[in-house]
Design a protein around this motif. Structure first.
Motif, PDB file in Angstrom:
ATOM      1  N   GLU A  84      72.719 -20.135 -19.250  1.00 48.20           N
ATOM      2  CA  GLU A  84      74.137 -20.158 -18.897  1.00 48.20           C
ATOM      3  C   GLU A  84      74.367 -19.549 -17.515  1.00 48.20           C
ATOM      4  N   SER A  85      75.200 -20.222 -16.739  1.00 49.73           N
ATOM      5  CA  SER A  85      75.686 -19.727 -15.434  1.00 49.73           C
ATOM      6  C   SER A  85      74.664 -19.790 -14.307  1.00 49.73           C
ATOM      7  N   VAL A  86      73.414 -20.157 -14.599  1.00 45.70           N
ATOM      8  CA  VAL A  86      72.408 -20.255 -13.543  1.00 45.70           C
ATOM      9  C   VAL A  86      72.414 -21.668 -12.966  1.00 45.70           C
ATOM     10  N   ASN A  87      72.491 -21.771 -11.655  1.00 41.62           N
ATOM     11  CA  ASN A  87      72.514 -23.064 -10.968  1.00 41.62           C
ATOM     12  C   ASN A  87      71.124 -23.425 -10.473  1.00 41.62           C
ATOM     13  N   THR A  88      70.851 -24.717 -10.399  1.00 44.97           N
ATOM     14  CA  THR A  88      69.593 -25.188  -9.823  1.00 44.97           C
ATOM     15  C   THR A  88      69.896 -26.181  -8.705  1.00 44.97           C
ATOM     16  N   ILE A  89      69.016 -26.228  -7.741  1.00 43.13           N
ATOM     17  CA  ILE A  89      69.224 -27.062  -6.553  1.00 43.13           C
ATOM     18  C   ILE A  89      69.040 -28.534  -6.892  1.00 43.13           C
ATOM     19  N   GLN A  90      69.826 -29.389  -6.255  1.00 39.43           N
ATOM     20  CA  GLN A  90      69.616 -30.828  -6.394  1.00 39.43           C
ATOM     21  C   GLN A  90      68.435 -31.247  -5.528  1.00 39.43           C
ATOM     22  N   PRO A  91      67.770 -32.332  -5.880  1.00 35.64           N
ATOM     23  CA  PRO A  91      66.600 -32.762  -5.097  1.00 35.64           C
ATOM     24  C   PRO A  91      66.908 -32.915  -3.620  1.00 35.64           C
ATOM     25  N   PHE A  92      65.977 -32.442  -2.805  1.00 36.12           N
ATOM     26  CA  PHE A  92      66.006 -32.613  -1.349  1.00 36.12           C
ATOM     27  C   PHE A  92      67.190 -31.900  -0.691  1.00 36.12           C
TER      28      PHE A  92
END
Length: 524
Positions: A84-92
């Motif tokens: 919960e609440s942790v964001n991950t980067i989109q590709p590239f």
């Protein structure tokens, strides 16, 4: 400078400091960069799990439910954080964090344009492979590689031997006499006059239906291991290293994506060869045994990525009843929701999928087959990343030369028609390595089949778990309906989709159990 940084790191993250901003990113194909803003401070890591444990964040039950849908496209759904609440980067993309605490994601890579002359590209692929492997001979005192019997691993081995490298070879024995991988491994070994170490078959050593065992080295990956069928084989390789800190192991991951036609290859061929589009369309219908009216309709289909994927999601959840013929030329295959997913998590999953798709940047490439290539490469990159995070603790480095960004750029610039040759498997790779790699390995017509071991493991698993289903954490959390699952597993026919669904369920259940123990230990 940013692209150079991304091209020259294989793990972790970088932080580039300028007068006005911070630029934060990871390896170009990697999507493990995670972040959260807590108490007005930006916290970043290459592990969403590390952030979650540090801040005592809960597991996202909805994202957990999404991970149970084995037919869900990897992009853009399976890169979402399980916390919960942790964001991950989109590709590239990378993060830009300004002095005024404004955070934004910036795209730093686009697929290359197609070339007209392919011979120079073949040469560049060849030179890059030689450079990568030559450098590793210098950097590591102990080298090892997979000898699967397939084209990609064999290519790496042939080039290493051409560079006079001393290399250990490993092979997992075939599950069935009908699988010719072991035969090819022996032929390649004899041709190179190099012995190899044979480990038990993947079917006998795999852990894809294990739910009660920890991950090696007490690790907790950011997501379930979807390659647990090879986990026993991988661990045997890691244990065989004499000096792990000075060892690197090569795999052929990425080769299939770059050099084999994708499911929608015919769709791309028609658009890349407009003067021959009618002839190519008719040939597609003939080879695929598709009625001309249906085949032409599929080939001229120009539905956008987001529109097509939203339609598949709506169909899967029963919100769209329009009868549509499933086509391999679509952006993705049909999405199938497991019957045992409970109603509350069906609703929350649908909402999350729709929201995520709405926020996604769109297709990874406007060309469907190139989109599929890049999407699969992202998954393979995650696999290598997990290998390094779990087994790299002991020092061994896991590498996939075909996931090198330069090789990817060169390969993506080659038109789709060069992937097809009636006499050769992976003609692009053959032309790039001609003279270094034996032509014989490119004449193999098909890959080994491992379904025998898979079905045997499945049957053993459901027999062993028949009395434990109600104790599954996913059942206790209300995500899975135990009665429906038990009923489905009791059916005498082991449909492939049912086997895949339960294999995915076992991977998620195992991850959840390990995560719960890790949280408890961390909070003691």
């Amino acid at each position: 400078m940013i692209v150079e940084l991304q091209e020259n790191i294989s793990l972790g993250i970088f932080v580039l400091v300028t007068e006005e901003s911070l630029f934060i990113g990871g390896p170009l194909l990697d999507t493990s960069l995670s972040w959260i803003i807590s108490n007005d401070e930006l916290i970043v890591s290459d592990s969403s799990t590390d952030i979650a444990l540090f801040l005592n964040l809960p597991i996202s039950k909805t994202i957990l439910a999404l991970n149970l849908i084995h037919s869900l496209p990897y992009y853009p759904f399976q890169t979402l954080s399980l916390w919960e609440s942790v964001n991950t980067i989109q590709p590239f993309h990378i993060l830009k964090y300004s002095a005024y605490k404004k955070l934004e994601a910036i795209q730093v890579w686009n697929p290359p344009t197609l070339v007209k002359e392919v011979e120079p590209i073949y040469l560049k692929i060849r030179e890059r492979l030689l450079k990568i492997l030559s450098q590793n001979i210098v950097d590591y005192s102990e080298l090892s590689a997979d000898l699967s019997g397939g084209v990609d691993s064999a290519t790496i081995i042939y080039i290493l031997k051409a560079l006079h490298a001393d290399i250990k070879l490993y092979h997992a024995e075939a599950d069935s006499k009908w699988n010719s991988d072991s035969k090819w491994a022996k032929l390649i070994s004899n041709d190179l006059n190099t012995s190899f170490t044979a480990f038990p078959s993947l079917g006998s050593s795999g852990r894809n239906f294990k739910i009660d065992i920890e991950y090696s080295n007490s690790a907790l990956p950011d997501s379930p291991l979807l390659w647990a069928d090879t986990e026993g084989y991988v661990e045997s390789i890691a244990e065989s290293a004499v000096n792990p800190a000075q060892t690197t192991h090569f795999t052929g991951l990425g080769g299939d994506e770059l050099f084999t036609p994708m499911p929608s290859n015919a769709w791309s061929l028609v658009r890349q060869n407009k003067l021959r589009s009618v002839d190519l369309g008719l040939r597609y219908c003939l080879i695929s045994r598709t009625p001309i009216s249906i085949g032409i309709s599929e080939l001229i289909n120009n539905v956008s990525f987001k529109e097509a994927l939203q339609l598949e999601i709506d169909r899967a959840f029963g919100y769209d009843k329009t009868p549509i013929r499933d086509s391999t030329l679509n952006w993705c295959g049909p999405v199938i929701i497991p019957n045992w997913l409970t109603e509350p998590y069906r609703k929350s999953s649908y909402k999350m999928l729709t929201s995520t798709l709405h926020d996604a940047m769109g297709a990874l490439d406007s060309d469907r087959s190139r989109h599929q290539i890049i999407e699969s490469l992202l998954f393979q990159r995650r696999l290598v990343n997990q290998l390094n995070k779990i087994y790299g603790i002991n020092g061994i480095a896991w590498q996939a030369p075909f996931l090198d960004i330069e090789i990817i750029n060169y390969s993506l610039s080659i038109p789709a028609r060069y992937k097809q040759d009636h006499n050769l498997t992976k003609p692009i790779l053959y032309n790039a390595t001609k003279g270094l790699v034996s032509k014989n390995i490119f004449t193999r017509g098909f890959k080994g089949d491992y379904s025998t071991g898979l079905y045997k493991s499945y049957k053993e698993a459901i027999k062993g778990y028949s009395q434990q289903i109600r104790k599954f954490k996913l059942v206790e959390w209300g995500i899975i309906d135990a009665d429906i699952l038990i009923s489905e597993l009791s059916m005498p026919t082991a449909l492939h989709s049912r086997v895949e669904s339960f294999e995915r369920l076992a991977a998620v259940e195992r991850w959840l159990r390990v995560a719960i123990k890790k949280i408890e230990t961390f909070n003691e």
